[in-house]
Design a protein around this motif. Structure first.
Motif, short mmCIF file in Angstrom:
data_model
loop_
_atom_site.label_atom_id
_atom_site.label_comp_id
_atom_site.label_asym_id
_atom_site.label_seq_id
_atom_site.Cartn_x
_atom_site.Cartn_y
_atom_site.Cartn_z
N ARG A 250 17.60 -11.58 -19.88
CA ARG A 250 16.22 -11.64 -19.35
C ARG A 250 16.08 -12.89 -18.48
NH1 ARG A 250 11.17 -9.85 -21.53
NH2 ARG A 250 12.17 -9.35 -23.53
N SER A 251 15.56 -12.70 -17.30
CA SER A 251 15.27 -13.83 -16.42
C SER A 251 13.93 -13.58 -15.73
CB SER A 251 16.37 -14.01 -15.37
OG SER A 251 16.30 -12.97 -14.40
N GLU A 252 13.48 -14.56 -14.96
CA GLU A 252 12.23 -14.39 -14.20
C GLU A 252 12.34 -13.23 -13.22
OE1 GLU A 252 9.42 -15.81 -14.54
OE2 GLU A 252 9.77 -17.69 -15.64
N LYS A 867 13.60 -16.39 -21.54
CA LYS A 867 14.18 -16.17 -20.22
C LYS A 867 15.34 -17.14 -20.03
CE LYS A 867 10.06 -14.45 -17.80
NZ LYS A 867 9.03 -14.55 -18.86
N LEU A 868 16.29 -16.75 -19.22
CA LEU A 868 17.45 -17.60 -18.98
C LEU A 868 17.04 -18.94 -18.37
CD1 LEU A 868 19.86 -14.82 -17.74
CD2 LEU A 868 20.37 -16.40 -19.60
N GLU A 869 15.98 -18.93 -17.59
CA GLU A 869 15.49 -20.19 -17.03
C GLU A 869 15.02 -21.13 -18.14
OE1 GLU A 869 15.13 -17.03 -13.89
OE2 GLU A 869 14.68 -17.18 -16.03
N GLN A 870 14.36 -20.56 -19.17
CA GLN A 870 13.92 -21.38 -20.30
C GLN A 870 15.12 -21.93 -21.07
OE1 GLN A 870 11.30 -17.99 -21.65
NE2 GLN A 870 9.99 -19.69 -22.29
N LEU A 871 16.15 -21.08 -21.20
CA LEU A 871 17.36 -21.52 -21.90
C LEU A 871 18.02 -22.67 -21.17
CD1 LEU A 871 19.05 -20.81 -24.41
CD2 LEU A 871 20.37 -19.24 -22.96
#
Length: 897
Positions: A250-252, A867-871
Motif C-alpha cells: 500500500r502506498s499513496e 502506507k509505504l511512505e509512513q513506513l
C-alpha cells in the motif's frame, strides 16, 4: 584446433562419459557437438577431438554421463569452461565438477546483491608452449585479488614478492596464462590472496601444495590446469528480508492493491533498514471467472503471464476522455482507503483504464519498436495466452473443454485465427508488455540497491490454463494434486491441479520447466519452490474426491495382497476398500438425523451394514447434489457423507490390479476402530512401513531425475518449502543440490519435539516464524495460551505467567533469536516485523492473516495497514530493525557504489 580431454569418473555398467562442446563462430553462430570418451577400465576416460569448424572464436565444454542415448547426469556448469580458440593443441586433464559447497556464492542472489561480478570470456594470451590456470575463489572480499606462486622460477620460486597476479574471468573465477618455457613438469604451486591496491600478500591458501600434471610439454600445446576451489576460510554470508505479497502493498499512489511500482518502494525500504531480500507470493495471472474467487495466487492460468492487477496505472499516460481522469482518481482513492483488497473492483478499474489506453494508442503501437520486440521475443507463449484470454472472455468461461470452437488447441488453426483477431488479441499482449516493463524496472532498481527479489514457483497449474490447453500431453488431466492431511487441514488439501506427466516431460528434457525458470530469472534472483515434495512424489487424489483422504502418493509402490497379508493383516479387498457404514457410525456422525440420512442416501445390506446409493457413491456426486443447498443442516449432512465415503482402510491403485495403498491416517477413522486388536496392530505396522520407509530410495531416485536439470537452468538461489509429511530422502537430495530448506520453530522437523531449536538450524536454510498459510506471530500467541506459556518458559526461559497478548518487546526478543540463528536467510513477514512496535503494528490482529488453507474458498485480500511512505518515515522503528540486523551479522556491505 585439436582438443585432448581426460577425466576420472567411476561409471556403472552401461554408462559412458561424453563431452559436449559448443563452438561460437566469428559471425556469432553456435555449433554444438557431442563426443563420447573412451575407457579401458571404467574409470579413466579420454578422447582426442578435432573440431571441424575453422572460424571458431571461442569454445565451451562440459561433461555428461550417458546410458545409451539418454543423459542421466550433468556436471555443474554455473561457471562455464570457456576458452578463446586458436590453431593449437589443447590438453585438458579434468575432474568431474559437482555442485560446490559454496554454490550460493555463485547464485544471482549473492552476485547481484553483494559481489556484482559479471562473467566474461577470459582474455588469454597463447605462447608456443602455454600453461593456463583457472580456479574459483568465491571467498575473496571486494578489495582482494588472487595470485599464483610455485616452486620453479617462472612461478616465483615461492618468493612472496614474485607472485603472479591473475585476472578475473567471471563469476568468482580467476585465470592466468603463462609461457611454459623454462618450466619442468610436474611442479608444485599454491594460490595466494593479495590486496588489490597495495599488492600486499595477505593469505596463502590452506592444505598441501598443489601438484601439476606430469609429462612433456609439446610445441604449440596449451596445458589447461583447472583446479578445485581455492582453499580459503569463508565468512558465512547471512542476510535478512521481508515477506509480503505484492497485492498486500500500500502506498499513496496505489490503486486499491499493491503494484510493481509499490514493489520498488518496498525494496527501497528494505534497503534502508539493511535487509537484502524481498520475498513475494506468485505474481502470475489467475483470472478465470473475473470474480474474487480468482484471488488464489497459486492457481495461475499461465506460467509466464503476469497478473494484470499489478500494473501501476499512475505510471501510464493519462486517458484523453473528458472527465474520465477525475472519475478515475475518485475511485482510486476510494479503493486505496479500504482496509483490504476489493479484488473485483480493483481489477475492473485497472482493465477499464487499460482498455481505454489501448484504444487510444493502439495504432502507434505498431511503430513502437520496444513493444514489437517484446511481442517477438515472447511470441511462443504470448499469442496462445492472448488467444486463451480472448476466448475465455468471449465464451464467459475458462473451461476450454466447453468452448464451442477451439476447445482443442491446434497451433496452425489458432495462428490463422489470431491473424484475423490481431486488434482484439493486442490488448492482452499490451497489458503483458506493461507488466513486464514495470516488474523489470522494479527488479533493476532492487538489484542496483543490492536487494534480491525472491519469487515463488507454484507446484501446480490450473486445469483451466493456457498450458493445459496447449500442452495437455504434459499433464494427467484426470488427476488432482493436493497434500496429505496435517495439523492445519485434517482432511488433506485438494488443490484441483492436474498432476504432471513426468515421463513426457523427461522426453522433452524438462524444457517446459526450464523455460519457466528462465522467464522467472528475468525478474528474480532467488525463488521458493512451493511444495518441493511434489518433485519427489505428489499427493494424487482421484477425480471423484473432494477431500484429500482418498489420495495416494504418485509415483509410488503400491502393496500387493500378499504383502498386506505378510504383515499379519486379514485383508479382504471388497470389505476394506469400500466405505464401512453401520448404525453406530451413523449415530456418531449424524446424531438424531441418522435415520433420515440412512433412508435418503444409503442402501441397507446384510449384517447391519449400509452402502451409499449410486447417486451419492462419491464425494463429487454428493457435492453436486448439495451445490444449491447453503443452510447449516444441509452442509452438515454433506460433510457427514464425505466422511462416510472416506471411511475405508485401503485405496486401490489405478495402474496395478490387485495392488493397494493404505488409506492415510485411517487409524483415526471408524473402519479402523472396528478391527480386531491383531489387525489394528498389523495395520499400524504396514501403515508406518508404507508411509515412512518403503519409498525412500525410490523417491530419492525420482527427485534426482528432475531437480538437477531444473536447478541448473538458472543461477537463481534455490529455496524450498519442505514442510509437511517429509520423507527421509528429501534432506539428502536438497543437500546434494545445495537447496535451502525452510525452518520454522513452531514446526520442528525432529520427531518428538514441540518446538525447534534455532541454534540447530542448518546454514543452508531459510528461517521464518510462519508462512502465509499460518497465523502471524501475534495470532499464534493468542491461539493457545497453554502453548504460549510453554514457549515462554521452556524456549524463552522466562519465569512466571506469559502475557495473554504479545507485547512488542516480546515479539522483538523472538525475532532477535531468529536473526541470530545460523540460517543463511532470515525472512519474516511484514506483519511479524511490525509486531516489534506497539504503535506501528495493526491494532486489529485478526486482519493480519493471509490464508487459511483449511478453507478452500478463502479470500486472499490482506493489505498492510500502513502506507509505504509512513513506513519509510518511521525512523525509530527502522533504526531498531537496522541495529538488530547489524548485531545479527545480516547487513550487507554492497560493493556497488
Amino acid at each position: 584446433m585439436n582438443l585432448h580431454f581426460s577425466i576420472e569418473y567411476h561409471t556403472e555398467w552401461g554408462q559412458h562419459v561424453a563431452v559436449e562442446i559448443t563452438a561460437t563462430r566469428n559471425q556469432g553462430s553456435r555449433v554444438n557437438h557431442l563426443f563420447p570418451l573412451e575407457t579401458s577400465d571404467g574409470y579413466h576416460w579420454a578422447a582426442d577431438i578435432s573440431l571441424p569448424e575453422k572460424d571458431v572464436q571461442t569454445f565451451r565444454y562440459n561433461y555428461i554421463i550417458c546410458a545409451g542415448e539418454q543423459v542421466i547426469r550433468r556436471e555443474w556448469d554455473a561457471v562455464p569452461r570457456v576458452f578463446p580458440a586458436a590453431d593449437l593443441n589443447f590438453r585438458f586433464p579434468d575432474y568431474w565438477r559437482d555442485i560446490p559447497e559454496l554454490n550460493h556464492l555463485y547464485s544471482a542472489a549473492y552476485c547481484n546483491a553483494v559481489s556484482h561480478f559479471k562473467a566474461e570470456v577470459p582474455k588469454l594470451v597463447y605462447f608456443q608452449q602455454t600453461l593456463v590456470f583457472r580456479v574459483q575463489a568465491p571467498q575473496l572480499k571486494q578489495d582482494q585479488v588472487l595470485a599464483l606462486l610455485g616452486s620453479q622460477p617462472p612461478l616465483g620460486a615461492w618468493d612472496t614478492r614474485r607472485y603472479l597476479r591473475m585476472q578475473r574471468a567471471g563469476t568468482n573465477e580467476w585465470v592466468i596464462s603463462l609461457s611454459a618455457t623454462g618450466l619442468y613438469l610436474p611442479f608444485e604451486y599454491k594460490y595466494v590472496v593479495v590486496n588489490e591496491a597495495s599488492g600486499e600478500l595477505l593469505e596463502w591458501e590452506g592444505g598441501p601444495n598443489r601438484l601439476s600434471p606430469s609429462g612433456l610439454m609439446q610445441q604449440r600445446q596449451v596445458l589447461v590446469i583447472q583446479d578445485t576451489e581455492v582453499r580459503l576460510k569463508a565468512d558465512r554470508w547471512k542476510a535478512a528480508g521481508v515477506v509480503i505479497p505484492v497485492f498486500s502493498l500500500r502506498s499513496e499512489q496505489s490503486q486499491g492493491v499493491g503494484d510493481f511500482s509499490d514493489l520498488a518502494r518496498m525494496a527501497k525500504w528494505a534497503h534502508s533498514v539493511g535487509m537484502t531480500v524481498v520475498q513475494l507470493l506468485p505474481v502470475n495471472d489467475t483470472t478465470q471467472t473475473g470474480s474474487w474467487t480468482d484471488c488464489y495466487p497459486y492457481s495461475s492460468i499461465s506460467i509466464y503471464a503476469l497478473h494484470p492487477m499489478y500494473v501501476d496505472l499512475q505510471s501510464l499516460p493519462p486517458i484523453n476522455d473528458g472527465g474520465y481522469m477525475q472519475e478515475y482518481e475518485k475511485k482510486r482513492r476510494e479503493l486505496n482507503a479500504l482496509p483490504q483488497v476489493d479484488y473485483e473492483a480493483v481489477n475492473q478499474l485497472k482493465h477499464d483504464y487499460m482498455r481505454r489506453l489501448y484504444n487510444q494508442i493502439q495504432r502507434r503501437l505498431q511503430q513502437d519498436e520496444d513493444y514489437l520486440q517484446f511481442c517477438s521475443a515472447n511470441e511462443s507463449w504470448l499469442v496462445p495466452y492472448a488467444a486463451f484470454c480472448l476466448l475465455r472472455d468471449k465464451y464467459k468461461t475458462c473451461d476450454f473443454t466447453s468452448w464451442p470452437r477451439y476447445s482443442e488447441y491446434k497451433a496452425e488453426e489458432i495462428s490463422m485465427w489470431a491473424q484475423k483477431k490481431r486488434t482484439e488479441l493486442g490488448y492482452y499482449m499490451y497489458v503483458q508488455y506493461l507488466l513486464d516493463k514495470q516488474l523489470y524496472k522494479a527488479a533493476t532498481e532492487a538489484r542496483e540497491m543490492g536487494v534480491v527479489l525472491k519469487g515463488d514457483i507454484p507446484i501446480g497449474i490450473s486445469r483451466c490454463s493456457v498450458e493445459s490447453w496447449t500442452e495437455p500431453h504434459l499433464f494427467h488431466m484426470n488427476g488432482q494434486a493436493g497434500a496429505p492431511p496435517d495439523d492445519f487441514s485434517v482432511n488433506g488439501q485438494n488443490w484441483g491441479f492436474p498432476t504432471y506427466n513426468w515421463e513426457a516431460m523427461a522426453l522433452e528434457d524438462y524444457s517446459w520447466w526450464k523455460a519457466r525458470f528462465r522467464k522467472m530469472a528475468r525478474y528474480f534472483d532467488a525463488y521458493r519452490i512451493d511444495h518441493v515434495l511434489g518433485f519427489f512424489r505428489i499427493w494424487d487424489i482421484p477425480a471423484h474426491s473432494v477431500h484429500g483422504l482418498l489420495g495416494h502418493f504418485s509415483p509410488s509402490l503400491p502393496m500387493s495382497e500378499e504383502e498386506i497379508s505378510g504383515f499379519g493383516f486379514s485383508f479382504d479387498a471388497e470389505q476394506h476398500t469400500e466405505p464401512f457404514i453401520t448404525d453406530d457410525i451413523l449415530q456418531d456422525i449424524f446424531g438424531n438425523r441418522a435415520q433420515q440420512v440412512a433412508a435418503l442416501y444409503l442402501d441397507p445390506q446384510a449384517g447391519g451394514h449400509y452402502t451409499l446409493k449410486p447417486a451419492y457413491a462419491t464425494q463429487r456426486l454428493v457435492e453436486a447434489a448439495f451445490c444449491e443447498q447453503k443452510d447449516d443442516v444441509a452442509l452438515q449432512i454433506r460433510d457427514g457423507l464425505y466422511q462416510l465415503i472416506s471411511n475405508v482402510l485401503f485405496v486401490p491403485d489405478t495402474q496395478l490390479e490387485n495392488h493397494y495403498h493404505p488409506r492415510i491416517n485411517a487409524m483415526d477413522d471408524f473402519a479402523f476402530a472396528y478391527l480386531s486388536v491383531q489387525d489394528q496392530d498389523a495395520f499400524r505396522r504396514l501403515h508406518e512401513h508404507y508411509y515412512y520407509h518403503r519409498h525412500n530410495d525410490f523417491w530419492y531416485g525420482e527427485a534426482l531425475k528432475k531437480l538437477p536439470a531444473l536447478v541448473a537452468s538458472t543461477q537463481m538461489l534455490v529455496c524450498a518449502e519442505d514442510l509437511g509429511m517429509v520423507p527421509a530422502c528429501v534432506a539428502p537430495v536438497m543437500e546434494r543440490l545445495r537447496i535451502l530448506s525452510l525452518e520454522i520453530q513452531a514446526m520442528p522437523k525432529r520427531f518428538g519435539r514441540r518446538f525447534g531449536r534455532l541454534e540447530e538450524n542448518p546454514y543452508l536454510s531459510v528461517c521464518t516464524l510462519f508462512t502465509h498459510d499460518m497465523p502471524t506471530l501475534r495470532q499464534w500467541w493468542k491461539q493457545s495460551p497453554e502453548r504460549s506459556q510453554a514457549f515462554y518458559n521452556q524456549i524463552l526461559l522466562h519465569d512466571g505467567e506469559a502475557p495473554a497478548e504479545m507485547p512488542g518487546w516480546l515479539a522483538e526478543e523472538i525475532i532477535a533469536r531468529h536473526v541470530y540463528c545460523p540460517s543463511m536467510l532470515c525472512l519474516l513477514s511484514l506483519q511479524d516485523w511490525l509486531a516489534m512496535d506497539d504503535d506501528l503494528r495493526n491494532p486489529n490482529v485478526e486482519q493480519e492473516r493471509i490464508n487459511v488453507p483449511s478453507d478452500p474458498h478463502h479470500y486472499w485480500r490482506y493489505r498492510m495497514h500502513l502506507k509505504l511512505e509512513q513506513l519509510m518515515e518511521s525512523k525509530a522503528f527502522n533504526a531498531r530493525v537496522n541495529s538488530l540486523l547489524g548485531r545479527g551479522g545480516r547487513i550487507q556491505n554492497s560493493m556497488k557504489q
